[in-house]
Design a protein around this motif. Structure first.
Motif, PDB file in Angstrom:
ATOM      1  N   VAL A  56       0.842  -1.207   0.000  1.00 20.33           N
ATOM      2  CA  VAL A  56       0.000   0.000   0.000  1.00 20.33           C
ATOM      3  C   VAL A  56       0.875   1.255   0.000  1.00 20.33           C
ATOM      4  CG1 VAL A  56      -1.614   1.351   1.397  1.00 20.33           C
ATOM      5  CG2 VAL A  56      -2.055  -1.060   1.011  1.00 20.33           C
ATOM      6  N   LYS A 113       2.317   1.850  -3.391  1.00 15.89           N
ATOM      7  CA  LYS A 113       1.294   2.398  -4.284  1.00 15.89           C
ATOM      8  C   LYS A 113       1.136   3.903  -4.039  1.00 15.89           C
ATOM      9  CE  LYS A 113      -2.232  -0.691  -5.791  1.00 15.89           C
ATOM     10  NZ  LYS A 113      -3.393  -1.485  -5.477  1.00 15.89           N
ATOM     11  N   ILE A 160       1.756   6.842  -6.757  1.00 17.49           N
ATOM     12  CA  ILE A 160       0.705   7.800  -7.140  1.00 17.49           C
ATOM     13  C   ILE A 160       1.199   9.221  -6.882  1.00 17.49           C
ATOM     14  CG2 ILE A 160      -1.603   8.678  -6.522  1.00 17.49           C
ATOM     15  CD1 ILE A 160      -2.407   5.759  -5.930  1.00 17.49           C
ATOM     16  N   ARG A 168       3.474  10.444  -9.521  1.00 18.25           N
ATOM     17  CA  ARG A 168       2.786  10.718 -10.789  1.00 18.25           C
ATOM     18  C   ARG A 168       1.920  11.960 -10.711  1.00 18.25           C
ATOM     19  NH1 ARG A 168      -0.716   6.471 -12.258  1.00 18.25           N
ATOM     20  NH2 ARG A 168      -1.071   7.745 -14.094  1.00 18.25           N
ATOM     21  N   ILE A 204      -7.968  13.843  -6.487  1.00 17.71           N
ATOM     22  CA  ILE A 204      -7.023  12.741  -6.279  1.00 17.71           C
ATOM     23  C   ILE A 204      -7.076  12.373  -4.783  1.00 17.71           C
ATOM     24  CG2 ILE A 204      -4.599  12.018  -6.448  1.00 17.71           C
ATOM     25  CD1 ILE A 204      -5.790  12.613  -9.185  1.00 17.71           C
ATOM     26  N   PRO A 205      -7.910  11.407  -4.414  1.00 24.98           N
ATOM     27  CA  PRO A 205      -7.950  11.011  -3.001  1.00 24.98           C
ATOM     28  C   PRO A 205      -6.866   9.971  -2.687  1.00 24.98           C
ATOM     29  CG  PRO A 205      -9.726   9.942  -4.234  1.00 24.98           C
ATOM     30  CD  PRO A 205      -8.889  10.681  -5.235  1.00 24.98           C
ATOM     31  N   VAL A 218      -5.613   7.618   0.512  1.00 26.88           N
ATOM     32  CA  VAL A 218      -5.815   7.175   1.898  1.00 26.88           C
ATOM     33  C   VAL A 218      -4.505   6.584   2.412  1.00 26.88           C
ATOM     34  CG1 VAL A 218      -7.199   5.729   3.442  1.00 26.88           C
ATOM     35  CG2 VAL A 218      -8.211   6.602   1.329  1.00 26.88           C
ATOM     36  N   GLU A 222      -1.920  -1.422  10.309  1.00 26.47           N
ATOM     37  CA  GLU A 222      -2.350  -2.179   9.126  1.00 26.47           C
ATOM     38  C   GLU A 222      -1.180  -2.438   8.183  1.00 26.47           C
ATOM     39  OE1 GLU A 222      -5.842  -0.397   7.364  1.00 26.47           O
ATOM     40  OE2 GLU A 222      -6.932  -0.514   9.266  1.00 26.47           O
ATOM     41  N   ALA A 249      -7.033  -2.691   5.000  1.00 28.40           N
ATOM     42  CA  ALA A 249      -5.827  -2.323   4.242  1.00 28.40           C
ATOM     43  C   ALA A 249      -6.011  -2.687   2.764  1.00 28.40           C
ATOM     44  CB  ALA A 249      -4.607  -3.023   4.826  1.00 28.40           C
ATOM     45  N   ILE A 285      -8.216  -0.109   1.157  1.00 29.62           N
ATOM     46  CA  ILE A 285      -7.414   1.090   0.861  1.00 29.62           C
ATOM     47  C   ILE A 285      -6.639   0.859  -0.433  1.00 29.62           C
ATOM     48  CG2 ILE A 285      -5.411   2.459   1.618  1.00 29.62           C
ATOM     49  CD1 ILE A 285      -6.360   2.205   4.463  1.00 29.62           C
ATOM     50  N   SER A 286      -6.081  -0.328  -0.579  1.00 34.70           N
ATOM     51  CA  SER A 286      -5.309  -0.641  -1.773  1.00 34.70           C
ATOM     52  C   SER A 286      -6.175  -0.542  -3.037  1.00 34.70           C
ATOM     53  CB  SER A 286      -4.722  -2.036  -1.619  1.00 34.70           C
ATOM     54  OG  SER A 286      -3.959  -2.358  -2.719  1.00 34.70           O
ATOM     55  N   ARG A 287      -7.419  -1.042  -2.930  1.00 31.67           N
ATOM     56  CA  ARG A 287      -8.323  -0.951  -4.094  1.00 31.67           C
ATOM     57  C   ARG A 287      -8.667   0.507  -4.411  1.00 31.67           C
ATOM     58  NH1 ARG A 287     -10.210  -5.961  -2.137  1.00 31.67           N
ATOM     59  NH2 ARG A 287     -11.608  -4.968  -0.661  1.00 31.67           N
ATOM     60  N   GLN A 288      -8.905   1.292  -3.335  1.00 29.61           N
ATOM     61  CA  GLN A 288      -9.194   2.726  -3.542  1.00 29.61           C
ATOM     62  C   GLN A 288      -8.016   3.405  -4.226  1.00 29.61           C
ATOM     63  OE1 GLN A 288     -10.357   4.974  -0.065  1.00 29.61           O
ATOM     64  NE2 GLN A 288     -11.795   3.412   0.571  1.00 29.61           N
ATOM     65  N   LEU A 289      -6.806   3.040  -3.797  1.00 32.75           N
ATOM     66  CA  LEU A 289      -5.613   3.650  -4.392  1.00 32.75           C
ATOM     67  C   LEU A 289      -5.483   3.283  -5.860  1.00 32.75           C
ATOM     68  CD1 LEU A 289      -3.121   3.201  -1.424  1.00 32.75           C
ATOM     69  CD2 LEU A 289      -3.930   5.378  -2.330  1.00 32.75           C
ATOM     70  N   SER A 290      -5.887   2.060  -6.212  1.00 31.77           N
ATOM     71  CA  SER A 290      -5.842   1.675  -7.625  1.00 31.77           C
ATOM     72  C   SER A 290      -6.789   2.545  -8.445  1.00 31.77           C
ATOM     73  CB  SER A 290      -6.231   0.209  -7.806  1.00 31.77           C
ATOM     74  OG  SER A 290      -5.319  -0.605  -7.152  1.00 31.77           O
ATOM     75  N   THR A 309      -7.651   5.613  -7.628  1.00 30.95           N
ATOM     76  CA  THR A 309      -6.999   6.923  -7.681  1.00 30.95           C
ATOM     77  C   THR A 309      -5.918   6.917  -8.753  1.00 30.95           C
ATOM     78  OG1 THR A 309      -7.402   7.328  -5.352  1.00 30.95           O
ATOM     79  CG2 THR A 309      -5.635   8.595  -6.354  1.00 30.95           C
ATOM     80  N   ASP A 310      -5.148   5.834  -8.785  1.00 32.34           N
ATOM     81  CA  ASP A 310      -4.054   5.715  -9.738  1.00 32.34           C
ATOM     82  C   ASP A 310      -4.573   5.894 -11.168  1.00 32.34           C
ATOM     83  OD1 ASP A 310      -1.335   5.299 -10.159  1.00 32.34           O
ATOM     84  OD2 ASP A 310      -1.695   3.230 -10.764  1.00 32.34           O
ATOM     85  N   ALA A 361      -7.059   7.596 -11.988  1.00 28.05           N
ATOM     86  CA  ALA A 361      -7.610   8.944 -12.179  1.00 28.05           C
ATOM     87  C   ALA A 361      -6.531  10.021 -12.293  1.00 28.05           C
ATOM     88  CB  ALA A 361      -8.542   9.280 -11.013  1.00 28.05           C
TER      89      ALA A 361
END
Lengths: 332, 146
Positions: A16, A19, A23, A26, A174-175, A177, A183, B125, B128-133, B135-136, B138
């Motif tokens: 995470v 990632k 992001i 970028r 661009i959210p 988290v 975690e 967690a 969150i990772s899916r949400q970040l994908s 965002t990525d 976008a």
């Protein structure tokens, strides 16, 4: 703050975090508004600084504003500036933080604390790219990238009518988290090593080290204050350690006893409230579980640990079994 | 078919523990699969990955830590969070698990509430990772950005 070493705060080998960093890299060269969400101490401001440093705005100012720390009636003048005589005490005109950040980035922390009247004005800034200082006739054009952050769930704040929906959507182009440290425990050893190196600079002749057992305790602790709490603790231990060895007994009691105590988590009083009777009952159940665990299921000994008669404990267990549907709530 | 809260693989050589854990988790809305040996668990995972692995340490043939080593070496499976269930709550096991990238430890006997809290935390967690994908996807192309 803001040195490359601090990137470790937000970096990490956890997927995470990788990632998030990718992001951020970028999104940095774009001018998109970013909304950082996460618990207190997860490193949101450091991430905002990182995005600023990686952008073309890097030579220009990065201004951080904590919207929750400035009294609401002063926040508007602080952020947008004011003209001379705009209000009692405004003896001179003064530039606001948006103007000071011109060409750079403004970081609006705890955005959820901003009152609705000011939210409207911020929305206009995001739409029109211009501000109107308090008491001014004219607007001023500004070129500022906005990065906002919150530890509240803004979607819920919107539902409850405390945060403007239009501003919410405008902010979360661009959210991002940021997860709490508990975690992504796998990052703890690397963070500990990094903070040791950083704070050992204060004692170069005898750098402090964390023993393997102490590291396990640090790994298992839930870190409600997240990375900030971890860094503060390491700093304190480095300063206080006499022989340079940070062992389990040097850890604060809450961290040291966490492995056994985490069976009995502290109940949280949320905004929605809790059911006290149920919470007390759960607390009782957990203590009973813990007593049985320690006495390897010996009810007589467990009752003694809890200051109960054996018959009282048995009655409580029977009641508990009926409620939980599983034998004593435990898997053996 | 109703959506489950998450897919969990239980690997434990004690059929009784597997049965109780499965019942407990299914009642809570999780979809469970189980294996009584490490090798069987790995085979199931390679066929159909899950969201969380509950892994016992003390098992014959291949113990939980060895299963962790195999998971770690497999690019496909290395990202699945592992919660190590152990009666051996000694520091050595914990230390080895930590080095192998385990996500959580649960000491047997397991407290039901603690088990659910820790699973939810791992699933959070992943959310969150899916949400970040999302965002990525976008993030605008810098060349076209305003």
């Amino acid at each position: 703050m803001g040195t490359s070493a601090d990137n470790v705060f937000i970096r990490g080998s956890h997927p995470v975090m990788q990632k998030i960093l990718s992001i951020s890299k970028r999104v940095a060269p774009t001018d998109s508004t970013v909304l950082l969400m996460g618990e207190s101490g997860t490193g949101k401001e450091l991430l905002a600084r990182f995005i600023h440093r990686e952008s073309r705005r890097e030579p220009n100012p990065f201004i951080a504003v904590n919207c929750g720390a400035i009294p609401p009636d002063l926040l508007e003048a602080e952020v947008f500036g004011h003209e001379k005589g705009a209000f009692t005490g405004a003896v001179n005109s003064r530039m606001g933080l948006f103007q000071l950040a011109n060409g750079g980035t403004i970081f609006l922390d705890e955005i959820g604390e901003m009152l609705p009247a000011l939210q409207v004005k911020l929305l206009r800034v995001l739409q029109e790219r211009e501000i109107r200082p308090v008491g001014a006739e004219r607007t001023v054009h500004i070129d500022v990238r906005v990065i906002a952050a919150t530890n509240r769930d803004l979607a819920t704040e919107v539902e409850k009518g405390r945060f403007r929906e239009d501003l919410f959507y405008r902010l979360q182009v661009i959210p991002i988290v940021v997860p709490p440290l508990r975690e992504r425990r796998s990052d703890i050893p690397a963070l500990v090593t990094h903070f040791l190196e950083k704070h050992n600079q204060q004692r170069p002749s005898q750098p402090a080290q964390v023993s393997p057992d102490a590291m396990v305790h640090l790994w298992e602790y839930d870190w409600p204050g997240n990375v900030r709490e971890l860094e503060n603790l390491i700093e304190r231990m480095v300063i206080l350690s006499e022989d340079g060895v940070i062992d389990v007994d040097a850890l604060p009691a809450n961290v040291r006893s966490f492995i056994s105590d985490k069976k009995i988590p502290r109940p949280q009083l949320t905004e929605e409230g809790i059911n006290l009777n149920q919470a007390v009952e759960e607390f009782e159940h957990r203590l009973i579980d813990e007593a049985l665990r320690r006495t390897k299921g010996n009810k007589q000994a467990a009752a003694r640990l809890l200051g109960l008669k054996r018959t009282t404990l048995v009655a409580k267990l029977r009641r508990k079994e009926t409620q939980s549907g599983a034998p004593e709530g435990l898997v053996y | 078919m109703t959506m489950s809260k998450g897919r969990i693989l239980i690997v434990d050589d004690d059929p009784h523990a597997v049965e109780i854990l499965t019942r407990m988790l299914e009642r809570e809305g999780y979809a469970c699969r189980s294996a009584l040996r490490g090798a069987e668990g790995l085979r199931i995972l390679r066929e159909d990955p899950v969201d969380v692995i509950l892994l016992d340490v003390m098992m014959p043939e291949m113990d939980g830590l060895q299963v962790c080593e195999q998971l770690r070496a497999d690019a496909e499976l290395s990202q699945i969070p592992v919660m190590l269930l152990t009666a051996r709550d000694d520091m050595d096991t914990r230390s080895q698990g930590m080095m192998l990238g385990v996500s959580e430890f649960l000491t047997k006997p397991i407290n039901k509430r603690e088990l659910f809290t820790r699973i939810e935390s791992q699933l959070h967690a992943q959310e969150i990772s899916r949400q970040l994908s999302r965002t990525d996807a976008a993030v605008p192309d810098p060349a076209k950005a305003d």
